[in-house]
Design a protein around this motif. Structure first.
Motif, PDB file in Angstrom:
ATOM      1  N   ARG A  76       0.838  -1.191   0.000  1.00 53.88           N
ATOM      2  CA  ARG A  76       0.000   0.000   0.000  1.00 53.88           C
ATOM      3  C   ARG A  76       0.879   1.250   0.000  1.00 53.88           C
ATOM      4  O   ARG A  76       1.817   1.354   0.797  1.00 53.88           O
ATOM      5  CB  ARG A  76      -0.921  -0.005   1.222  1.00 53.88           C
ATOM      6  CG  ARG A  76      -1.946   1.122   1.246  1.00 53.88           C
ATOM      7  CD  ARG A  76      -2.903   0.915   2.418  1.00 53.88           C
ATOM      8  NE  ARG A  76      -3.663  -0.328   2.244  1.00 53.88           N
ATOM      9  CZ  ARG A  76      -4.226  -1.005   3.236  1.00 53.88           C
ATOM     10  NH1 ARG A  76      -4.096  -0.578   4.480  1.00 53.88           N
ATOM     11  NH2 ARG A  76      -4.919  -2.106   2.992  1.00 53.88           N
ATOM     12  N   ILE A  77       0.565   2.165  -0.899  1.00 53.02           N
ATOM     13  CA  ILE A  77       1.265   3.449  -0.969  1.00 53.02           C
ATOM     14  C   ILE A  77       0.303   4.530  -0.514  1.00 53.02           C
ATOM     15  O   ILE A  77      -0.798   4.656  -1.042  1.00 53.02           O
ATOM     16  CB  ILE A  77       1.736   3.745  -2.407  1.00 53.02           C
ATOM     17  CG1 ILE A  77       2.710   2.668  -2.892  1.00 53.02           C
ATOM     18  CG2 ILE A  77       2.393   5.123  -2.477  1.00 53.02           C
ATOM     19  CD1 ILE A  77       3.114   2.821  -4.350  1.00 53.02           C
ATOM     20  N   MET A  78       0.720   5.326   0.466  1.00 55.42           N
ATOM     21  CA  MET A  78      -0.094   6.428   0.954  1.00 55.42           C
ATOM     22  C   MET A  78       0.419   7.734   0.389  1.00 55.42           C
ATOM     23  O   MET A  78       1.636   7.969   0.324  1.00 55.42           O
ATOM     24  CB  MET A  78      -0.076   6.481   2.479  1.00 55.42           C
ATOM     25  CG  MET A  78      -1.405   6.185   3.118  1.00 55.42           C
ATOM     26  SD  MET A  78      -1.968   4.500   2.781  1.00 55.42           S
ATOM     27  CE  MET A  78      -0.897   3.558   3.821  1.00 55.42           C
ATOM     28  N   CYS A  79      -0.515   8.582  -0.032  1.00 53.52           N
ATOM     29  CA  CYS A  79      -0.197   9.880  -0.618  1.00 53.52           C
ATOM     30  C   CYS A  79      -0.878  10.979   0.189  1.00 53.52           C
ATOM     31  O   CYS A  79      -1.882  10.738   0.861  1.00 53.52           O
ATOM     32  CB  CYS A  79      -0.694   9.952  -2.069  1.00 53.52           C
ATOM     33  SG  CYS A  79      -0.112   8.611  -3.138  1.00 53.52           S
ATOM     34  N   GLN A  80      -0.347  12.190   0.083  1.00 55.74           N
ATOM     35  CA  GLN A  80      -0.985  13.313   0.763  1.00 55.74           C
ATOM     36  C   GLN A  80      -2.187  13.826  -0.022  1.00 55.74           C
ATOM     37  O   GLN A  80      -3.221  14.137   0.560  1.00 55.74           O
ATOM     38  CB  GLN A  80       0.023  14.455   0.941  1.00 55.74           C
ATOM     39  CG  GLN A  80       1.025  14.219   2.052  1.00 55.74           C
ATOM     40  CD  GLN A  80       1.807  15.481   2.357  1.00 55.74           C
ATOM     41  OE1 GLN A  80       2.042  16.319   1.492  1.00 55.74           O
ATOM     42  NE2 GLN A  80       2.236  15.620   3.600  1.00 55.74           N
ATOM     43  N   PHE A  81      -2.035  13.921  -1.338  1.00 57.47           N
ATOM     44  CA  PHE A  81      -3.055  14.562  -2.165  1.00 57.47           C
ATOM     45  C   PHE A  81      -3.596  13.594  -3.217  1.00 57.47           C
ATOM     46  O   PHE A  81      -2.880  12.691  -3.667  1.00 57.47           O
ATOM     47  CB  PHE A  81      -2.482  15.801  -2.862  1.00 57.47           C
ATOM     48  CG  PHE A  81      -1.859  16.789  -1.920  1.00 57.47           C
ATOM     49  CD1 PHE A  81      -2.647  17.591  -1.098  1.00 57.47           C
ATOM     50  CD2 PHE A  81      -0.482  16.926  -1.845  1.00 57.47           C
ATOM     51  CE1 PHE A  81      -2.079  18.496  -0.218  1.00 57.47           C
ATOM     52  CE2 PHE A  81       0.102  17.831  -0.974  1.00 57.47           C
ATOM     53  CZ  PHE A  81      -0.699  18.619  -0.157  1.00 57.47           C
ATOM     54  N   VAL A  82      -4.837  13.811  -3.607  1.00 58.32           N
ATOM     55  CA  VAL A  82      -5.455  12.949  -4.617  1.00 58.32           C
ATOM     56  C   VAL A  82      -4.638  12.969  -5.907  1.00 58.32           C
ATOM     57  O   VAL A  82      -4.443  11.935  -6.552  1.00 58.32           O
ATOM     58  CB  VAL A  82      -6.906  13.394  -4.903  1.00 58.32           C
ATOM     59  CG1 VAL A  82      -7.517  12.549  -6.015  1.00 58.32           C
ATOM     60  CG2 VAL A  82      -7.764  13.271  -3.641  1.00 58.32           C
ATOM     61  N   GLY A  83      -4.140  14.138  -6.290  1.00 60.82           N
ATOM     62  CA  GLY A  83      -3.346  14.235  -7.519  1.00 60.82           C
ATOM     63  C   GLY A  83      -2.081  13.406  -7.482  1.00 60.82           C
ATOM     64  O   GLY A  83      -1.570  12.994  -8.539  1.00 60.82           O
ATOM     65  N   ASP A  84      -1.564  13.141  -6.284  1.00 60.23           N
ATOM     66  CA  ASP A  84      -0.355  12.313  -6.164  1.00 60.23           C
ATOM     67  C   ASP A  84      -0.611  10.876  -6.605  1.00 60.23           C
ATOM     68  O   ASP A  84       0.317  10.175  -7.035  1.00 60.23           O
ATOM     69  CB  ASP A  84       0.132  12.295  -4.708  1.00 60.23           C
ATOM     70  CG  ASP A  84       0.637  13.650  -4.245  1.00 60.23           C
ATOM     71  OD1 ASP A  84       1.009  14.468  -5.104  1.00 60.23           O
ATOM     72  OD2 ASP A  84       0.652  13.878  -3.023  1.00 60.23           O
ATOM     73  N   ILE A  85      -1.845  10.438  -6.490  1.00 57.22           N
ATOM     74  CA  ILE A  85      -2.176   9.054  -6.845  1.00 57.22           C
ATOM     75  C   ILE A  85      -1.901   8.805  -8.320  1.00 57.22           C
ATOM     76  O   ILE A  85      -1.305   7.783  -8.696  1.00 57.22           O
ATOM     77  CB  ILE A  85      -3.640   8.736  -6.486  1.00 57.22           C
ATOM     78  CG1 ILE A  85      -3.822   8.787  -4.970  1.00 57.22           C
ATOM     79  CG2 ILE A  85      -4.052   7.364  -7.029  1.00 57.22           C
ATOM     80  CD1 ILE A  85      -5.256   8.655  -4.505  1.00 57.22           C
ATOM     81  N   ASP A  86      -2.304   9.744  -9.178  1.00 55.96           N
ATOM     82  CA  ASP A  86      -2.034   9.604 -10.615  1.00 55.96           C
ATOM     83  C   ASP A  86      -0.535   9.616 -10.890  1.00 55.96           C
ATOM     84  O   ASP A  86      -0.047   8.862 -11.741  1.00 55.96           O
ATOM     85  CB  ASP A  86      -2.712  10.733 -11.398  1.00 55.96           C
ATOM     86  CG  ASP A  86      -4.223  10.587 -11.437  1.00 55.96           C
ATOM     87  OD1 ASP A  86      -4.713   9.450 -11.312  1.00 55.96           O
ATOM     88  OD2 ASP A  86      -4.918  11.605 -11.592  1.00 55.96           O
ATOM     89  N   THR A  87       0.195  10.461 -10.177  1.00 58.83           N
ATOM     90  CA  THR A  87       1.647  10.522 -10.354  1.00 58.83           C
ATOM     91  C   THR A  87       2.297   9.184 -10.027  1.00 58.83           C
ATOM     92  O   THR A  87       3.131   8.669 -10.776  1.00 58.83           O
ATOM     93  CB  THR A  87       2.254  11.620  -9.457  1.00 58.83           C
ATOM     94  OG1 THR A  87       1.670  12.877  -9.795  1.00 58.83           O
ATOM     95  CG2 THR A  87       3.760  11.704  -9.631  1.00 58.83           C
ATOM     96  N   VAL A  88       1.894   8.607  -8.886  1.00 61.06           N
ATOM     97  CA  VAL A  88       2.461   7.325  -8.464  1.00 61.06           C
ATOM     98  C   VAL A  88       2.074   6.220  -9.445  1.00 61.06           C
ATOM     99  O   VAL A  88       2.902   5.378  -9.816  1.00 61.06           O
ATOM    100  CB  VAL A  88       1.998   6.967  -7.038  1.00 61.06           C
ATOM    101  CG1 VAL A  88       2.434   5.551  -6.669  1.00 61.06           C
ATOM    102  CG2 VAL A  88       2.546   7.970  -6.036  1.00 61.06           C
ATOM    103  N   ALA A  89       0.814   6.225  -9.896  1.00 59.96           N
ATOM    104  CA  ALA A  89       0.365   5.203 -10.846  1.00 59.96           C
ATOM    105  C   ALA A  89       1.197   5.255 -12.121  1.00 59.96           C
ATOM    106  O   ALA A  89       1.577   4.204 -12.675  1.00 59.96           O
ATOM    107  CB  ALA A  89      -1.114   5.395 -11.163  1.00 59.96           C
ATOM    108  N   GLU A  90       1.503   6.457 -12.597  1.00 60.31           N
ATOM    109  CA  GLU A  90       2.323   6.593 -13.807  1.00 60.31           C
ATOM    110  C   GLU A  90       3.745   6.106 -13.561  1.00 60.31           C
ATOM    111  O   GLU A  90       4.365   5.493 -14.443  1.00 60.31           O
ATOM    112  CB  GLU A  90       2.328   8.048 -14.276  1.00 60.31           C
ATOM    113  CG  GLU A  90       0.999   8.511 -14.857  1.00 60.31           C
ATOM    114  CD  GLU A  90       0.511   7.616 -15.994  1.00 60.31           C
ATOM    115  OE1 GLU A  90       1.329   7.284 -16.884  1.00 60.31           O
ATOM    116  OE2 GLU A  90      -0.668   7.230 -15.968  1.00 60.31           O
TER     117      GLU A  90
END
Length: 220
Positions: A76-90
Motif C-alpha cells: 500500500r502506498i499512501m499519498c498526501q493529495f489525490v493528484g499524487d495518486i495519478d503521479t504514483v500510478a504513472e
C-alpha cells in the motif's frame, strides 16, 4: 503450517523487495526539488486464517490460490493529495521489473460503500533457489484520508462478519464523502502545504537535506 510457510515465502519476499524499491523512489524525490508523491509505504502477506476465510467465501480451491487470489501479497502506498495518486500510478507503469496484470480505479468509480482507492495487480518475479517464480501482488494507492476510512470500515466488516447494520453503514457512507471532501479541500491549498513542509523540513535537518526538499514520511 510449514507448507503454508513454503507457499507464502515468495510473497513475503515480493512484499519486502517492493517496499524497498518504492521507498527508494520516495527518497529520490526527497533529495530533489520536486514534490514527493509518496508519503509512506506498507505491505503484508495475508494471514493464513484470512486466506482460508476468503477462499471459502469466494469458492476458491486451495490449488487455485496463487492464480485466483490476487491479494495474497499486498503493498500500500499512501499519498498526501489525490493528484499524487495519478503521479504514483504513472511511475509504476513506467517500471520494467514487473508486469501490470490489472487496474481498478475505485476513485473515479467508487464502491457502493464509499470505498476509494486505486488498485493495481502486479505479476512480480521473485528469484528463488529453484529459479524465478512470478507471484501476484495487489498494490493499493490512496490518500491518508481514504486509508483512515478504509481501515475503520475494514474493522467494522470484521466485527459484524460482513453484515454491518444499516444505520452504521449509512454513517460510514457519509464519512467516506466527508473524507473525500477533505481531500479535495487540501488539494486546493496544496501549494501552501508544500511550502510549509519545506520550511519545517529544512529547519529539522539542514545538513542532510537541501533546503528545497522536505521529508514528512515514515517507515512502517
Amino acid at each position: 503450517m510449514k507448507e503454508w510457510e513454503v507457499l507464502l515465502a515468495p510473497y513475503k519476499q515480493a512484499v519486502d523487495e517492493l517496499k524497498i524499491k518504492l521507498r527508494g523512489i520516495r527518497e529520490q524525490y526527497q533529495f530533489s526539488p520536486k514534490h514527493t508523491p509518496i508519503e509512506f509505504v506498507t505491505g503484508r502477506v495475508k494471514p493464513v486464517s484470512s486466506i482460508l476465510q476468503k477462499a471459502k467465501r469466494k469458492n476458491i480451491g486451495l490449488d487455485d490460490l496463487e492464480e485466483k487470489m490476487q491479494d495474497l501479497a499486498g503493498v500500500r502506498i499512501m499519498c498526501q493529495f489525490v493528484g499524487d495518486i495519478d503521479t504514483v500510478a504513472e511511475l509504476i507503469k513506467m517500471r520494467k521489473d514487473f508486469q501490470i496484470v490489472e487496474e481498478r480505479d475505485y476513485i473515479k468509480h467508487k464502491k457502493e460503500s464509499g470505498y476509494r482507492s486505486y488498485h493495481m495487480v502486479l505479476r512480480y518475479p521473485v528469484q528463488t533457489i529453484d529459479g524465478e517464480k512470478p507471484v501476484l501482488v495487489e498494490l493499493q494507492i490512496r490518500t491518508l484520508a481514504m486509508n483512515f476510512w478504509a481501515t475503520i470500515e475494514h474493522s467494522l466488516q470484521y466485527k459484524y462478519a460482513g453484515k454491518i447494520p444499516g444505520d452504521i453503514e449509512e454513517r460510514l457512507h457519509r464519512a467516506a464523502e466527508a473524507a473525500f471532501r477533505l481531500d479535495e479541500e487540501m488539494s486546493q491549498i496544496r501549494g501552501e502545504v508544500r511550502d510549509a513542509q519545506k520550511i519545517i523540513s529544512s529547519k529539522r535537518d539542514p545538513i542532510r537535506k537541501p533546503p528545497n526538499s522536505y521529508l514528512n514520511g515514515k517507515d512502517t
